[in-house]
Design a protein around this motif. Structure first.
Motif, PDB file in Angstrom:
ATOM      1  N   GLU A 158       0.841  -1.195   0.000  1.00 48.02           N
ATOM      2  CA  GLU A 158       0.000   0.000   0.000  1.00 48.02           C
ATOM      3  C   GLU A 158       0.876   1.244   0.000  1.00 48.02           C
ATOM      4  OE1 GLU A 158      -2.500  -0.200   3.444  1.00 48.02           O
ATOM      5  OE2 GLU A 158      -3.950  -1.561   2.514  1.00 48.02           O
ATOM      6  N   SER A 159       0.953   1.925  -1.129  1.00 45.32           N
ATOM      7  CA  SER A 159       1.672   3.207  -1.238  1.00 45.32           C
ATOM      8  C   SER A 159       3.090   3.118  -0.674  1.00 45.32           C
ATOM      9  CB  SER A 159       0.881   4.309  -0.518  1.00 45.32           C
ATOM     10  OG  SER A 159      -0.424   4.416  -1.037  1.00 45.32           O
ATOM     11  N   GLY A 160       3.832   2.136  -1.113  1.00 49.66           N
ATOM     12  CA  GLY A 160       5.218   2.002  -0.687  1.00 49.66           C
ATOM     13  C   GLY A 160       5.399   1.352   0.669  1.00 49.66           C
ATOM     14  N   ALA A 161       4.326   0.988   1.316  1.00 53.77           N
ATOM     15  CA  ALA A 161       4.385   0.301   2.608  1.00 53.77           C
ATOM     16  C   ALA A 161       3.725  -1.065   2.468  1.00 53.77           C
ATOM     17  CB  ALA A 161       3.692   1.120   3.685  1.00 53.77           C
ATOM     18  N   LEU A 162       3.852  -1.867   3.489  1.00 60.70           N
ATOM     19  CA  LEU A 162       3.273  -3.200   3.466  1.00 60.70           C
ATOM     20  C   LEU A 162       2.249  -3.327   4.579  1.00 60.70           C
ATOM     21  CD1 LEU A 162       3.482  -6.014   2.088  1.00 60.70           C
ATOM     22  CD2 LEU A 162       4.992  -6.685   3.965  1.00 60.70           C
ATOM     23  N   ARG A 163       1.038  -3.704   4.222  1.00 65.82           N
ATOM     24  CA  ARG A 163       0.001  -3.988   5.210  1.00 65.82           C
ATOM     25  C   ARG A 163      -0.049  -5.504   5.423  1.00 65.82           C
ATOM     26  NH1 ARG A 163      -1.092  -1.001   8.306  1.00 65.82           N
ATOM     27  NH2 ARG A 163      -2.354   0.557   7.228  1.00 65.82           N
ATOM     28  N   VAL A 164       0.140  -5.919   6.664  1.00 73.25           N
ATOM     29  CA  VAL A 164       0.117  -7.342   7.005  1.00 73.25           C
ATOM     30  C   VAL A 164      -1.199  -7.644   7.706  1.00 73.25           C
ATOM     31  CG1 VAL A 164       1.266  -9.201   8.268  1.00 73.25           C
ATOM     32  CG2 VAL A 164       2.626  -7.352   7.248  1.00 73.25           C
TER      33      VAL A 164
END
Length: 312
Positions: A158-164
């Motif tokens: 998500e937008s350069g980040a990771l949602r776990v």
């Protein structure tokens, strides 16, 4: 017998219901829309479409003091539900590994990465491998920044980040929430009351999810969840001995609010409705109250229901 619907919150005086959220069909859809890694879920989805909650009815010969305690539903086989919990405290670039051999697979089951116990997922490659992936293991747990989790992990860039997002069995989740929300050394009856309250709260959010990818988060904004690190024999016993049991009001799920003590409960939830004091629950348990009496003390007018699969 009533098919589960959701009505969250009720006033402390008179228990006036304040329904908002999902109707029957939306609840069942929320429970079954769980994209799996390459496996047939047709039979499981059909089972969930027949999900029902059976409410207990007061017995005519019940003792006079039973009015305080909620009547316990008949025992029966449980319903295996999966809840989706966003690990919001994991950070945008968490270290992901497992206690045993692990695999990262695409949504259609294609192998993307694999490794052994303790080795980490290559996040740099993950960004290039598709919109989402799944981390699964043959070991006892998946590790997020070293913290163990059961079930499987959905990895969503998500937008350069990771949602776990932890996809885990509901009862496994409840056993962990009980240990994160209460000291496991407390009375088993207090832990059992917490298990029912936590399960009811979780089911309300499965019906009214916070996000299209997950039902609720892992912080105290929802209810505390620390994976398997907060689960032990006593918290699992509290969950197992109340398996499938929720609070119901007029055939709907009660979003069972609770807080550490009465003052916090009133400050945080007084405008929303009835709320359980966790320290108060422990005090009542030490006085000999059973879990259903504790719940009856705090959620007056509610009833206990047990989730069951309806007849085919």
């Amino acid at each position: 017998m009533a098919v589960v619907a959701v009505a969250v919150g009720f006033a402390a005086q008179g228990l006036a219901p304040r329904p908002y959220g999902a109707a029957q069909g939306e609840l069942l859809d929320a429970l079954i829309v769980t994209p799996p890694p390459a496996q047939d879920t047709t039979s499981a989805a059909e089972q969930l479409r027949r999900l029902e909650a059976r409410r207990a009815t007061p017995q005519a010969n019940a003792p006079a003091n039973a009015s305080l305690g909620l009547v316990e539903p008949d025992a029966g086989p449980g319903v295996d539900l999966e809840i989706r919990v966003a690990l919001l405290g994991a950070g945008s670039k968490p270290d992901l590994s497992a206690s045993g051999a692990w695999q990262v697979v695409s949504r259609d089951g294609q192998l993307l990465q694999q490794g052994g116990a303790g080795s980490s997922v290559n996040l740099s490659e993950l960004w290039l491998q598709g919109p989402e992936a799944w981390l699964q293991t043959s070991g006892s747990s998946l590790l997020v920044n070293g913290r163990p989790y059961g079930g499987r992990l959905r990895l969503i860039p998500e937008s350069g980040a990771l949602r776990v997002v932890n996809h885990v069995g509901l009862e496994t989740y409840i056993g962990a929430v009980v240990g994160a929300e209460m000291p496991s050394s407390w009375s088993l009856e207090a832990l059992r009351a917490q298990a029912v309250a936590a399960r009811s709260y979780a089911l309300a959010h499965m019906a009214r999810p916070a996000n299209r990818h997950w039902h609720l988060g892992d912080t105290t904004r929802w209810q505390a969840y620390k994976g398997l690190s907060s689960s032990n024999e006593r918290t699992r016993q509290a969950a197992a001995s109340t398996a499938g049991m929720i609070l119901s009001y007029q055939g709907a799920i009660v979003e069972s609010l609770y807080a550490a003590n009465r003052q916090i409960s009133l400050e945080a939830h007084g405008h929303l409705g009835a709320s359980m004091s966790q320290h108060g629950a422990q005090d009542l348990a030490k006085q000999g109250y059973r879990y259903n009496q504790i719940l009856g003390h705090y959620y007056q007018g509610a009833s206990l229901a047990r989730l069951k699969a309806g007849a085919s």
